[in-house]
Design an enzyme around this catalytic site. Structure first.
Site, PDB file in Angstrom:
ATOM      1  N   ASP A 149       0.835  -1.401  -0.698  1.00 34.49           N
ATOM      2  CA  ASP A 149       0.058  -0.306  -0.218  1.00 34.49           C
ATOM      3  C   ASP A 149       0.954   0.951   0.126  1.00 34.49           C
ATOM      4  OD1 ASP A 149      -1.448  -1.898   0.455  1.00 34.49           O
ATOM      5  OD2 ASP A 149      -3.304  -0.348   1.941  1.00 34.49           O
ATOM      6  N   LYS A 203      -6.940   3.623  -3.450  1.00 36.01           N
ATOM      7  CA  LYS A 203      -7.185   3.396  -1.965  1.00 36.01           C
ATOM      8  C   LYS A 203      -6.935   4.963  -1.639  1.00 36.01           C
ATOM      9  CE  LYS A 203      -5.435   2.307   2.265  1.00 36.01           C
ATOM     10  NZ  LYS A 203      -4.516   1.862   3.310  1.00 36.01           N
ATOM     11  N   LYS A 243      -9.844   0.413  -2.674  1.00 34.65           N
ATOM     12  CA  LYS A 243     -10.324   0.161  -1.106  1.00 34.65           C
ATOM     13  C   LYS A 243     -10.404   1.393  -0.442  1.00 34.65           C
ATOM     14  CE  LYS A 243      -6.620  -0.766   2.450  1.00 34.65           C
ATOM     15  NZ  LYS A 243      -5.686  -1.411   3.071  1.00 34.65           N
TER      16      LYS A 243
END
EC number: 4.1.2.4
Length: 216
Positions: free
Chosen positions: A89, A153, A182
């Site tokens: 991430d 995300k 996400k």
């Protein structure tokens, strides 16, 4: 709905101890969460604790501000992958996106994507939506799709706010390919998670994964 398979069980606090990390790994194994997400220094421990389980090892990169150079981000990602990360991430350089330097942002996201995909590692790109206008979201969606990253995300959880319903709607508006979404930051209840999943999210980043899946 099997909410557990959507959860990246997350512990990114700077005060996290080895005992804390082992605890969340045990929780993730018990509830069969999608992954355990930690800072890079804890990846090797998480890999050891999750060995033989169905839970993935996830590491953040350039967290939480995304202010490292592209070269440093690539190296940090490679080191995390060597230590056992199966998912990354990565926080973008938000300032570059906001000032309209799309070439920089494209090169950065593409470089991290390449480093991850060469090792069959999944990449989630954290864009910190609390700072973005709709035009910025349109731009970063196009950049992520061109790079071929796996996920967009919403948030680090360290910005002025976390995920919002409007963020997800804008992602869905501008994503044209198979990029997944996400939601992270402020997702604390089962109702929150079900709302985001209903909007099309494939992962939920949360430190309260157990409360989400048990409703307690």
């Amino acid at each position: 709905m099997e909410l557990n398979k959507y959860i990246d069980h997350t512990l990114l606090k700077p005060t996290a101890s080895e005992k804390d990390i082992i605890k969340i790994c045990n929780e993730a194994k018990e509830y069969h969460f999608a992954s355990v997400c930690v800072n890079p220094c804890n990846v090797s421990l998480v890999r050891k604790e999750l060995k033989g389980s169905d839970v993935k090892v996830c590491s953040v990169i350039s967290f939480p501000f995304g202010a490292s150079s592209t070269e440093v981000k690539v190296e940090e990602a490679k080191k995390a992958i060597e230590a056992g990360a199966e998912e990354i991430d990565m926080v973008i350089n938000v300032g570059k996106l906001l000032e309209g330097d799309l070439e920089y942002t494209q090169n950065e996201v593409s470089a991290i994507t390449k480093a991850c995909h060469e090792k069959n590692v999944l990449l989630k790109v954290i864009v910190e939506t609390c700072y973005l206008e709709e035009k910025n979201i349109a731009d970063i969606c196009a950049i992520i799709e061109k790079a071929g990253a796996d996920f967009i995300k919403t948030s680090t959880g360290y910005g002025s706010r976390g995920a919002s319903v409007e963020d997800i709607k804008l992602f869905k508006k501008y994503l044209k390919k198979d990029t997944k979404i996400k939601a992270s930051g402020g997702v604390r209840t089962r109702e929150d998670a079900e709302t985001y999943i209903g909007l099309g999210c494939s992962r939920i980043g949360a430190s309260s994964g157990i409360a989400i899946v048990t409703g307690k």
